[in-house]
Design an enzyme around this catalytic site. Sequence first.
Site, PDB file in Angstrom:
ATOM      1  N   ARG A  99       0.809  -1.266  -0.018  1.00 18.96           N
ATOM      2  CA  ARG A  99       0.060   0.139   0.077  1.00 18.96           C
ATOM      3  C   ARG A  99       0.785   1.535   0.108  1.00 18.96           C
ATOM      4  NH1 ARG A  99      -3.248  -0.959   5.683  1.00 18.96           N
ATOM      5  NH2 ARG A  99      -4.798   0.338   4.568  1.00 18.96           N
ATOM      6  N   MET A 110      -1.724   5.366  -6.201  1.00 15.63           N
ATOM      7  CA  MET A 110      -1.746   4.121  -6.581  1.00 15.63           C
ATOM      8  C   MET A 110      -2.713   3.273  -5.671  1.00 15.63           C
ATOM      9  SD  MET A 110       1.428   1.550  -6.733  1.00 15.63           S
ATOM     10  CE  MET A 110       0.825   0.255  -5.331  1.00 15.63           C
ATOM     11  N   HIS A 459     -20.040  43.567 -11.986  1.00 15.86           N
ATOM     12  CA  HIS A 459     -20.808  44.249 -11.298  1.00 15.86           C
ATOM     13  C   HIS A 459     -21.914  43.356 -10.416  1.00 15.86           C
ATOM     14  CE1 HIS A 459     -25.017  46.530 -10.620  1.00 15.86           C
ATOM     15  NE2 HIS A 459     -24.167  47.260  -9.954  1.00 15.86           N
ATOM     16  N   ARG A 565     -25.496  54.017   6.556  1.00 11.05           N
ATOM     17  CA  ARG A 565     -25.375  55.001   5.292  1.00 11.05           C
ATOM     18  C   ARG A 565     -26.925  55.637   5.281  1.00 11.05           C
ATOM     19  NH1 ARG A 565     -22.995  50.712   1.673  1.00 11.05           N
ATOM     20  NH2 ARG A 565     -24.377  49.565   3.160  1.00 11.05           N
ATOM     21  N   ARG A 621     -23.149  57.587   9.339  1.00 10.94           N
ATOM     22  CA  ARG A 621     -22.297  58.330   8.400  1.00 10.94           C
ATOM     23  C   ARG A 621     -23.281  59.388   7.875  1.00 10.94           C
ATOM     24  NH1 ARG A 621     -20.068  56.171   2.829  1.00 10.94           N
ATOM     25  NH2 ARG A 621     -22.119  56.405   2.550  1.00 10.94           N
ATOM     26  N   SER A 776     -12.695  55.293  11.004  1.00  7.24           N
ATOM     27  CA  SER A 776     -13.121  54.045  10.319  1.00  7.24           C
ATOM     28  C   SER A 776     -12.797  54.105   8.899  1.00  7.24           C
ATOM     29  CB  SER A 776     -14.683  53.927  10.294  1.00  7.24           C
ATOM     30  OG  SER A 776     -15.156  52.924   9.491  1.00  7.24           O
ATOM     31  N   GLY A 778     -12.573  53.696   5.270  1.00  8.95           N
ATOM     32  CA  GLY A 778     -13.709  53.408   4.260  1.00  8.95           C
ATOM     33  C   GLY A 778     -12.787  52.970   2.992  1.00  8.95           C
ATOM     34  N   THR A 779     -12.405  51.612   3.077  1.00 10.32           N
ATOM     35  CA  THR A 779     -11.591  51.092   2.221  1.00 10.32           C
ATOM     36  C   THR A 779     -11.818  50.781   0.643  1.00 10.32           C
ATOM     37  OG1 THR A 779     -11.838  48.856   2.965  1.00 10.32           O
ATOM     38  CG2 THR A 779      -9.566  49.847   3.772  1.00 10.32           C
ATOM     39  N   ASN A 780     -13.295  51.103   0.433  1.00 11.12           N
ATOM     40  CA  ASN A 780     -13.643  51.252  -0.940  1.00 11.12           C
ATOM     41  C   ASN A 780     -12.955  52.497  -1.405  1.00 11.12           C
ATOM     42  OD1 ASN A 780     -15.015  48.651  -0.619  1.00 11.12           O
ATOM     43  ND2 ASN A 780     -17.383  49.749  -0.238  1.00 11.12           N
ATOM     44  N   ASP A 781     -13.418  53.544  -1.029  1.00  5.93           N
ATOM     45  CA  ASP A 781     -12.909  54.836  -1.416  1.00  5.93           C
ATOM     46  C   ASP A 781     -11.456  55.120  -1.224  1.00  5.93           C
ATOM     47  OD1 ASP A 781     -15.144  56.424  -2.886  1.00  5.93           O
ATOM     48  OD2 ASP A 781     -15.993  56.552  -0.912  1.00  5.93           O
ATOM     49  N   CYS A 844     -14.715  49.911   7.510  1.00  7.37           N
ATOM     50  CA  CYS A 844     -16.356  49.809   7.038  1.00  7.37           C
ATOM     51  C   CYS A 844     -16.373  49.584   5.547  1.00  7.37           C
ATOM     52  CB  CYS A 844     -17.084  50.978   7.500  1.00  7.37           C
ATOM     53  SG  CYS A 844     -16.609  52.519   6.641  1.00  7.37           S
TER      54      CYS A 844
HETATM   55  P1  ADP Z   1      -6.741   3.295   0.393  1.00  8.87           P
HETATM   56  O1  ADP Z   1      -5.569   3.994   0.428  1.00  8.87           O
HETATM   57  O2  ADP Z   1      -7.187   3.311  -1.267  1.00  8.87           O
HETATM   58  O3  ADP Z   1      -7.796   3.206   1.269  1.00  8.87           O
HETATM   59  P2  ADP Z   1      -5.515   0.823   1.363  1.00  8.87           P
HETATM   60  O4  ADP Z   1      -4.234   0.483   1.195  1.00  8.87           O
HETATM   61  O5  ADP Z   1      -6.316   1.346   2.628  1.00  8.87           O
HETATM   62  O6  ADP Z   1      -6.223   2.001   0.123  1.00  8.87           O
HETATM   63  O7  ADP Z   1      -6.229  -0.699   0.783  1.00  8.87           O
HETATM   64  C1  ADP Z   1      -7.587  -0.767   0.076  1.00  8.87           C
HETATM   65  C2  ADP Z   1      -8.182  -1.894   0.733  1.00  8.87           C
HETATM   66  O8  ADP Z   1      -7.635  -2.791   1.170  1.00  8.87           O
HETATM   67  C3  ADP Z   1      -8.925  -1.222   2.123  1.00  8.87           C
HETATM   68  O9  ADP Z   1     -10.324  -1.688   2.195  1.00  8.87           O
HETATM   69  C4  ADP Z   1      -8.005  -2.119   3.201  1.00  8.87           C
HETATM   70  O10 ADP Z   1      -8.827  -2.264   4.249  1.00  8.87           O
HETATM   71  C5  ADP Z   1      -7.919  -3.239   2.507  1.00  8.87           C
HETATM   72  N1  ADP Z   1      -6.357  -3.827   2.811  1.00  8.87           N
HETATM   73  C6  ADP Z   1      -5.200  -3.341   2.902  1.00  8.87           C
HETATM   74  N2  ADP Z   1      -4.490  -3.994   3.417  1.00  8.87           N
HETATM   75  C7  ADP Z   1      -5.181  -5.136   3.802  1.00  8.87           C
HETATM   76  C8  ADP Z   1      -4.649  -6.393   4.451  1.00  8.87           C
HETATM   77  N3  ADP Z   1      -3.462  -6.609   4.870  1.00  8.87           N
HETATM   78  N4  ADP Z   1      -5.453  -7.118   4.806  1.00  8.87           N
HETATM   79  C9  ADP Z   1      -6.678  -6.954   4.362  1.00  8.87           C
HETATM   80  N5  ADP Z   1      -7.198  -6.161   3.822  1.00  8.87           N
HETATM   81  C10 ADP Z   1      -6.336  -5.083   3.418  1.00  8.87           C
HETATM   82 MG    MG Z   2     -16.486  56.583   0.637  1.00  8.11          MG
HETATM   83 MG    MG Z   3      -7.851   2.772   2.995  1.00  7.65          MG
END
Ligand code: ADP
Ligand code: MG
Ligand code: MG
Length: 888
Positions: A99, A110, A459, A565, A621, A776, A778-781, A844
Site C-alpha cells: 500500500r 496508487m 457588477h 449610510r 455616516r 473608520s 472606508g477602504t472602498n473609497d 467599514c
Molecule cells: P486506500 O488508501 O485506497 O484506502 P488501502 O491501502 O487502505 O487503500 O487498501 C485498500 C483496501 O484494502 C482497504 O479496504 C483496506 O482495508 C484493504 N487492505 C489493505 N491491506 C490489507 C490487508 N493487509 N489485509 C486485508 N485488507 C487489507
Molecule cells: Mg466613501
Molecule cells: Mg484505505
Amino acid sequence: MEVKERTGVKYIYEFSEGSAKMRDLLGGKGANLAEMWRIGLPVPPGFIITTEGCREYQREGSKWLDSIWPDVVEAMRRLEKATGKTFGGGDNPLLVSVRSGAPVSMPGMMDTILNLGLNDETVKALAIASGDERFAYDSYRRFIQMFSNVVLGISSERFESILSDAKKKLSLQYDNQIPASAWKDIISAFKEVVKEETGNPFPMDPWVQLKQAIEAVFKSWNTKRAITYRRINNISDDLGTAVNVVTMVFGNLGDDCGTGVCFTRDPSTGEKGLYGEFLTNAQGEDVVAGIRTPQPISDLKKVMPEIYDELLKVADLLERHYKDMQDIEFTVEKGKLYILQTRNGKRTAKASVKIAADMAEEGLIDERTAVSRVTPYQVEQLLHPQVDQDADLKELAKGLPASPGAAVGKVVFEADEAEELGEAGEAVILVRPETTPDDIHGLYRAQGILTSRGGMTSHAAVVARGMGKPCVAGCESIVIDLEKEQFVAGDVVVKKGDVITIDGTRGLVFLGHAPLVQPSFDEDFKKLLDMADKCAKLEVWANADTPEDARRAREFGAKGIGLCRTEHMFMQPERLPIMQEMVVARTREERVKALDKLEVMQKEDFVGIFEAMDGLPVTIRLLDPPLHEFLPKKADLLSRLEELKKEGKGDSEEAREILSVLARVDALHEANPMLGFRGCRLGIVYPEIYEMQVRAIFEAACDVIEKGKVVKAKVMMPLVGTEEEMRRLKELTDKVADEIMKKRKKEFSYEVGSMVEVPRAAVASDEVAKHAEFFSFGTNDLTQTTFGYSRDDAEGKFLAEYIRLGVLPDNPFHTLDRKGVGRLMAIAVEEAKKVREDIELGICGEHGGDPMSIAFCHSIGLDYVSCSPFRVPVARLSAAHAALNLLK
Ligand code: ADP
Ligand code: MG
Ligand code: MG
C-alpha cells in the site's frame, strides 16, 4: 550487513518502531498503523519503507532498491516469524498487501495490491490451509487482476469482461457465488491476457512480485496524475510516498468474516456515533466497489455483536487518542477484528462545525483548537442554501462561481420585472448579459443572478456577494435573446417564466427546481462562533442601513454597527421627491423647508436602528454622495419637455418647473463626481444639511433613552481630508448636541469621528485625530483614491484583464492591497495614536468581510471590522483565525 550499517540511513521501520509523529518519514498511513500498533490495537504485522527511500529511488532507480533488498527480505522473515507463515511456499503461505501512503493525503494515488505472494503453488497450499478452495482461487484471481492493472498497467476492463462472460455462462449474479473450478478457468484466461499484453508470463516468484509492487509504488509518485494533483494542491514534489507492506487478513473466509469502513461521527451531519458500512464475507475494496450493496454498520450489532462492541471501543479510543473524528478501515477474519487504517475523516462544512463544537464541549479539545478546525470558507458555505451535491443532476450550463449559494426561481430578463414579481412574492432569477448600477432594484428583489458576461469582479458578482445572493457570472455557454425573452443553452431553450436553479458555489445552472440543503445558523454554529469571539482580538460589527439589517446583524452576532449610510434612506420612493426639493432649492430658506420634512423621517429611522441595536454602538455616516445623484436624469427631463412642447404645453407650469430643474442639474453637473462636491464638503458648504441629520440622530437618541434603553451614537464624517474640515464638523455636532440636551433636558453621550478614505486623511491623521474620537477606514473609497481607479470603470473595463495578465495579483476591491492601501492605513494608525492614544479604529469597506483583509486589520491593531450582516459569521471566524495566526 544492514543498509543502516552501510549508509547510516534506516529505510525500513517495523510498525513497532514508528509513531504518529513520524508522518513525514512514514507517510500518513504508515505512521498511523505504527501508532495503532503502539497503543495496542489489533493491527496485522507489517513494515514501512520510508519516504526517504522514495526520494532515493527517484534519484537512483532500481539500483537503490537492489542495495536495500537484503533488508526487505529480512523484514519479510520477521513477518514470517510473527505469523508462523511462509512467504512463497510451505503449508501456510504468507500473503501481504502493498500500500502506498504519502505524508499528505493524495486521493487517487496508487491502488493497493492485496494477496501478494500467491502463485500456482501457494494457492493450493492456501486452499488446504483455509479449508476453502473457492476462497483461495478467488483471492488468487483478485491478486492477478490488481497486480496486472497496477504494476503491469493492463486495463482492468480486459479482466472484467472475462469475469462477466463467465458469470453469464454460469447464470450467476455475484462474484462470491463462483465456484473454485470456474475460478481456475478464469485464472487461466487472466494469465493469457497478461502474456498477450506484456509478452511475458505472469510472475510466479513472490519475491519478484514484491519487488515490482514496491517499485510501482515509488514510480506512482511521478505519474502525471500525481504531479498534477500536487500542483493544484500546492504539495511539494519531494515529500515522496512510503510503502506499507502488511500481512493479509481475510474478510472473505466465510460468514464469520467481513470488511468495512466506519466513521466515529457522521461525516455529513457531525452527529456522534459509529457511522459506516460493512460487508460480510468480503475483501478490502468490495465495500466501496459497489459489487454488492453493503449493510449499514448498525447491522453489525446483530450479525457480530462482540465485534461491534469491540469496534465501538476501538473507535472511541482512536477518537480520544487523535482528538478528531476518525475514518477507520477494519476487517474481521474468523471472528477476530483487525484495524487496517485510521485517519482524520473528511466531512462537510456542517459536520465540521458540529464536531468542533461538540468536541470542545466534551473536553476532548480546547476552544482554540475547535475554532481552528473550521475555515472561514466553510462558514461561508454554511450560510447559503446549497444545491444538494449528492443529487444526480444534469447541468444546463457552467459559468463562474461568483457568489455562493443556491437559488431557485423563474427566469426574468429585466430588472423592473424582477422587482415587480419579487415584490409580489415570486422567486425570480434575473438573467442578463451583464448588470449595471441601474439594475440594482431588480438584483435586490431577485433570488439569484445569472449573467452571460463578466467575471468574478463584474457588477453582478460584486453586488450579489454584498447582498449575500447567489450568482453565476460569465456563463458564456448561454445565449441570451432579450427581445425574444429567452436564452439558449446547448439545445435547450429557456423562456421567461421557466424555473431554473443556479448554484453559485460551483458556478452551475440547472433546469427546474434542484433539491436544496438549507443553511443552518444552528446552536452548534453559534457555540463555535462564541468560542471564536473569545480567541479574536478584533470585534465584528456590521454595515446596516435599516432596522431590519440591524436586527439581522445582531442575530449573526455583530457587536455594533460600523456603518449606517443615511443616503439610502433618502432614496426611498416616498422620500426622493422631498430630497429633490432640497437639492433644487435656490435659497437656504427653501432648503431648510425641505430639510425639516426629511428630519422627521430620518429621526424615525434612527429610532428603529437604535432600538434594534439596543445598547450596541451605532455609527451613522452623514450624507455622502453628490447632490445631483438625487435629481432626475437629464435625458428624462428633456424628453418630457419635448412631449410637453409637442402637446403645445411648452409654457405650462410643469414645463417651467422642468426648465428650472434642468438648470439646477446643469449647475450641479460635475466633470468627476467621485472627486467632486460630496461627503463632508457638502456638510461644510451647506451646514444646514448636516445640522438636520445630527439633530435627527440626537432627537432619536433622546426618544429611545426615554424608553429606558441605552444608546451609543457615533456620528461619522465622510471624506474628511484635512484638520479644519474635521474641526468644523466636530464643532457643528457639539453645537447641535448642546441645543438638544438643553431642549430635551437630557444628558446623552455620543462620539464624533471620521472616515479615512482619502490618502491625505491617512497621512495627516495626527491632525485629523485631534478632533476625531474614532476612525473608520472606508477602504472602498480609499482603494479608489489610492490607486486612482474609479471602481465602476476599473471593474467594467480593465481590472479583469489586469488580473489575467498578472499586473495585479487580486482585485484590490476584494482583497485589501497591503502594500499601498494597507500601508496608508498603518501610517494613519500610527500617527493618530500619537495624538490620541485610545482612538477607536475600525474598517467599514467591503474588505471588512474578507478573511485575508481581516487578517491585515488584525495585524495593524484595529479594534473592529464592519461588514455586511451576511458576512458577520465569516468575519467572526476570520478574526479568530487571524488571532490564532492561521490567516496570513
Ligand atoms: P486506500 O488508501 O485506497 O484506502 P488501502 O491501502 O487502505 O487503500 O487498501 C485498500 C483496501 O484494502 C482497504 O479496504 C483496506 O482495508 C484493504 N487492505 C489493505 N491491506 C490489507 C490487508 N493487509 N489485509 C486485508 N485488507 C487489507
Ligand atoms: Mg466613501
Ligand atoms: Mg484505505
